[in-house]
Each structure stands twice: as C-alpha cells, then as structure tokens.
Enzyme design. Structure first.
Site, PDB file in Angstrom:
ATOM      1  N   GLU A   1       2.241  -2.744  -1.973  1.00 12.38           N
ATOM      2  CA  GLU A   1       2.981  -1.931  -1.007  1.00 12.38           C
ATOM      3  C   GLU A   1       2.183  -1.580   0.255  1.00 12.38           C
ATOM      4  O   GLU A   1       1.963  -0.405   0.556  1.00 12.38           O
ATOM      5  CB  GLU A   1       3.508  -0.651  -1.661  1.00 12.38           C
TER       6      GLU A   1
ATOM      7  N   HIS B   1      -4.205  -1.223  -5.437  1.00 10.97           N
ATOM      8  CA  HIS B   1      -2.980  -0.422  -5.557  1.00 10.97           C
ATOM      9  C   HIS B   1      -3.284   0.946  -4.937  1.00 10.97           C
ATOM     10  O   HIS B   1      -3.564   1.919  -5.624  1.00 10.97           O
ATOM     11  CB  HIS B   1      -2.567  -0.278  -7.018  1.00 10.97           C
TER      12      HIS B   1
ATOM     13  N   ARG C   1       1.468  -5.077 -15.910  1.00  8.90           N
ATOM     14  CA  ARG C   1       0.894  -5.077 -14.562  1.00  8.90           C
ATOM     15  C   ARG C   1       0.027  -3.832 -14.409  1.00  8.90           C
ATOM     16  O   ARG C   1       0.530  -2.702 -14.440  1.00  8.90           O
ATOM     17  CB  ARG C   1       2.010  -5.093 -13.513  1.00  8.90           C
TER      18      ARG C   1
ATOM     19  N   ASN D   1       9.153  -4.673  -4.777  1.00  6.27           N
ATOM     20  CA  ASN D   1       9.403  -3.367  -5.382  1.00  6.27           C
ATOM     21  C   ASN D   1      10.663  -2.786  -4.746  1.00  6.27           C
ATOM     22  O   ASN D   1      10.791  -2.771  -3.526  1.00  6.27           O
ATOM     23  CB  ASN D   1       8.240  -2.412  -5.131  1.00  6.27           C
TER      24      ASN D   1
ATOM     25  N   TYR E   1      13.292   0.621  -4.771  1.00  7.98           N
ATOM     26  CA  TYR E   1      13.658   1.966  -5.209  1.00  7.98           C
ATOM     27  C   TYR E   1      14.925   2.481  -4.527  1.00  7.98           C
ATOM     28  O   TYR E   1      15.811   2.993  -5.190  1.00  7.98           O
ATOM     29  CB  TYR E   1      12.494   2.943  -4.960  1.00  7.98           C
TER      30      TYR E   1
ATOM     31  N   GLU F   1       8.165  -3.647  -9.327  1.00  7.57           N
ATOM     32  CA  GLU F   1       8.363  -2.235  -9.671  1.00  7.57           C
ATOM     33  C   GLU F   1       9.824  -1.882  -9.492  1.00  7.57           C
ATOM     34  O   GLU F   1      10.447  -2.251  -8.495  1.00  7.57           O
ATOM     35  CB  GLU F   1       7.547  -1.295  -8.775  1.00  7.57           C
TER      36      GLU F   1
END
Length: 476
Positions: free
Chosen positions: A176, A133, A89, A304, A306, A377
């Site tokens: 995002e 991005h 990606r 994504n 985290y 991600e």
C-alpha cells in the site's frame, strides 16, 4: 460453531463456489503482531517513534507487545492450519532483520523468520512475504521523501531474497504505497506524521523506485517464488455530475490509484488535466531509467480492497474515519459518506459490489499489462460479542467476508464484469486481532479474538464459518 443448520449450509455453499487451485489465505503485518520490540537486537521503526509521540495513537498504546506473535509463533501457525488456509501473508520487520537499517542481517532476526517459515511449510501453509508493510527504520530521517531510502530498500531486498530464496512462494515488495503516502506524508495520520499534501508526491516515486530495485534484487538473488507488489484500490465516483465534482473525483482517482499503478504496469505516470498539472510537478523531472526500473514485468499484482470513495469539490472538515487531519481541510476536495451502505467499526461503507468494480476497472485500464491478481487484503473491524462461555460471535464479519469473496468470484466468472482478470487468490485481513496502527487496540479485524492483556487466542464464529467453507471446496 454454528448457530443453526442454515449457517452451516451457507458456509458449505460458499466453499463450493471456490474453484480448485484458488488460493485462500490470511494476512498480518510485523509491526501489528510481533511485539518483542527490544528482543534480539531489533531497533525502533518509524512506527515505534510515532507511537511514542503524545496524541498520535487513539488509545496511547504502542507496538511493543501487540499480540506477542514473536513468542507465540507456533500457536498462531496451528491456528492457520486448523482454519484450513492455503497461505499466510506476513511481513518481515525491517529493523528486526537489519537493525538500524544498514549492515548485514541479524542472526537473531534470521532465526525468528527461519522458524516461522519452517513451521509454515511443515503445516502445509504457503508463505507469502512482504518486504515493507509500512515498516521503515527510524534512522531514515526523511523516510520515503529521500531517494536514498529506495536504494537502501533495494539492498535490503537483495539480502533477504538471498537468505530466504528457497522457502517463500510469493514475494510482495511494498504494501500500500498509497496509504503510506497519503496518511503518512500528506495528511499526518500515520508514521512519520507529515502533513505535506501534494508536496508528499516524492514519496510516491521513491516507493515505486524502491519496488523496482527490489524486484531486480529478488530476481538476481534467484528467489523461486513469484514477485509482485500490493496496493489498495478504491473505485472513485463524483458526488454530482457537475464539472467541479467530476474534476475532483478525477484528481482523487489519480492520487489514490493511478499514480501508483500506472508507472508499475504501464511505465509512465498518468496524464492529468491541464488545470491540475501544477499539482504534479514532482513527476516532471524523473531521472532517466527510473520508470524502466519501476515497470519491470511482475508475476502478480496484489489488490487490497476496503471501500469505494465518493468525492465532491470543496474542502472538508478534516475529520475522517482514520482520524483527524487539519491538512484535509486544505485540500480542494472532500470525501462524502455513502449513507445507503452499513458501516464497519471504522465507519467504512460495506459495499462488496465495488470489489468487482475495482477488478473491472483494473482490467479496463491495463488490459494485457495486468498480470494475475491476488486480493491481498480484504476485511473489516467490528465490535465482536464475546459470550460468558468464551465464544466470540461476529455475524457481521461472517456476512462481510462471504459477500466480498462471492463478489470477487462473481466478477471474474464467465460473463462477470471482470472476467478477463486472472484472479488467483484471496487473503483475509486479518488472521487475528492486532495493533491497528493509529487506532491502537480499538479496532478488531481478526478471525481470531485476542485478549490483549493475556494474549489468549479464541477463534471467532467467522473462523469456524470459513473453516467449514474451506472444507467443502471442490478439489482438483
């Protein structure tokens, strides 16, 4: 590179958990790795401008060179191939392809991405491309606050889709939008560095509108690859069960998660409690047809993950792992630490079980409206240890990635908390150490160590661990 037979066995056991057909990839972003900031007619992006402002980047570095991927492209593709990754990606640098953000595509920029795609396909690595991005032409003075930016992004998507329609397997419109809005327009931590708090909400709608216009443009261009969007998701919990903490955790869930996913998947902005409605006036007068454009059916949804978020009522200090924002002290809520968890180099709690929670919450909220999902991600920064022999040991990252991938697979397995989710793949952030936005070169996320003075790449222990795991995967 394994310290002992136990580590070798754990890698192979992880690999045997990965089901046939499950896509395993790595991820990067143009501004973080390409460098060559003035090569081939490329013009500045908002991040070039932001990095030139004193005090914006922790170590005062810029994206001018980063890992010099522009000149070391072949070496980096060989690393992906050596890893055994199925997919890569990457993102298109908007101003490399369309200098100044207008006009035709640049022949030089097209040539660079042609070469990247050709080398990926020759190596058997599936290309997944992100159109934006966090990358925006510096000429767009109001950025995503301006509706015109969404229109220009749709045009850009059409040009790029037409040029590369035949060689990309996955298209991600925007990466995002939550982070772009919150850190870039609300809190002043990222480019373009605005601290507008809830007045930043027009940037939400214009990014989502740009996404919808890009989806239409890509499909009109006849792209053969699947089309989706990627957003970061954080499961939110109140610090205490008081009405005040519960209300503020609801508010944070709305502004971090739901204002981005509800319009895309349900075609509407989320309902908010009456006492919070005044904060969301930006969504009160949406032009007719926008939500229909935004909510076009997708081939996949990129998630994504985290960290989880623990929220309490009341203002905080303005300090966060991502930097200091005085605007944060003016919010009606604050993020609290989760001391029961170890932390990454960024100070982020390491809570792999919440990746399963994220998938479960998405499934519960959106049901049949949720298309197949990729974890686009997941990764962590650590202070890696480089030995005198040149090897790089990152046992914390080995454990982090193993635990998170296992948590995702467990969640969607029969009887798992998110078994209804069609999870198609997982992308590690990141292939290599890079320029980590406002943190500069101070945070390392890569499977591959990069010497930022020489550009030398050295695969870390995590790279070798995953290579062994991928070699042990069951084949269809």
């Amino acid at each position: 590179m394994f310290d002992d037979a136990v580590t070798h066995r754990s890698a192979r056991a992880l690999g045997r958990r990965i089901p046939p057909g499950f896509l395993f990839g790595t991820a990067t972003a143009a501004a973080q790795i390409e460098g060559a900031a003035r090569v081939g007619g490329r013009t500045p992006s908002v991040w070039d401008r932001f990095a030139d402002e004193p005090g914006r980047i922790v170590d005062a570095t810029t994206p001018a060179v980063t890992t010099d991927h522009y000149h070391r492209l072949g070496e980096d593709v060989r690393l992906m191939s050596d890893l055994g990754a199925d997919a890569y990606r990457f993102s298109f640098g908007w101003t490399r392809l369309q200098p100044g953000g207008s006009g035709p595509l640049s022949a030089s920029g097209v040539s660079f991405y042609d070469r990247l795609l050709d080398e990926l396909l020759e190596a058997g690595v599936s290309p997944f491309a992100t159109l934006s991005h966090w990358d925006l032409p510096a000429e767009y003075a109001q950025g995503w606050l301006d509706r015109e930016t969404a229109l220009r992004f749709g045009d850009f998507a059409g040009l790029v889709g037409t040029r590369f329609a035949d060689r990309i397997d996955g298209w991600i419109t925007i990466n995002e939008p939550a982070t772009v809005t919150l850190n870039g327009y609300a809190l002043g931590l990222h480019a373009p560095g605005l601290s507008l708090l809830f007045d930043a909400l027009p940037a939400v709608h214009h990014q989502l509108l740009g996404h919808g216009l890009a989806v239409g443009a890509l499909r009109e261009a006849g792209v053969r690859g699947a089309v989706g969007i990627t957003n970061v998701y954080s499961p939110v919990r109140p610090l205490n069960d008081t009405p005040e903490d519960v209300a503020m955790s609801t508010l944070f869930d709305i502004v971090h998660n739901r204002v981005f996913s509800d319009p895309v998947l349900l075609g509407r902005y989320p309902e908010v409690p009456d006492e919070l409605a005044g904060l969301f006036g930006a969504f009160a007068d949406i032009p007719a047809g926008d939500l229909e454009t935004i909510s076009q059916p997708l081939d996949f949804y990129g998630l994504n993950y985290y960290v989880p978020s623990l929220v309490a009522a009341g203002a905080g200090s303005g300090e966060s792992p991502d930097g200091t924002s005085q605007a944060m002290a003016d919010l009606p809520f604050r993020l609290e630490p989760l001391p029961q968890y170890p932390v990454t180099g960024f100070g982020w709690p390491i809570a792999p079980e919440y990746l399963g929670v994220a998938l479960a919450e998405m499934s519960a909220r959106y049901g049949a409206h949720l298309p197949p999902v990729y974890i686009t991600e997941n990764g962590a920064s650590f202070a890696d240890e480089q030995g005198e022999d040149g090897t790089v040991r990152d046992a914390e990252r080995v454990a982090y990635l193993s635990d998170h991938l296992t948590a995702a697979l467990d969640a969607v397995a029969p009887g798992g908390v998110a078994e209804a989710v069609d999870l198609r793949g997982y992308f590690v952030w990141s292939l290599m150490d890079n320029w980590e936005w406002a943190a500069g070169f101070t945070q390392r996320f890569g499977l591959v160590h990069v010497d930022f003075e020489t550009g030398v790449r050295t695969p870390k222990a995590s790279f070798h661990h995953l290579r062994e795991a991928l070699s042990a995967r069951p084949r269809a």
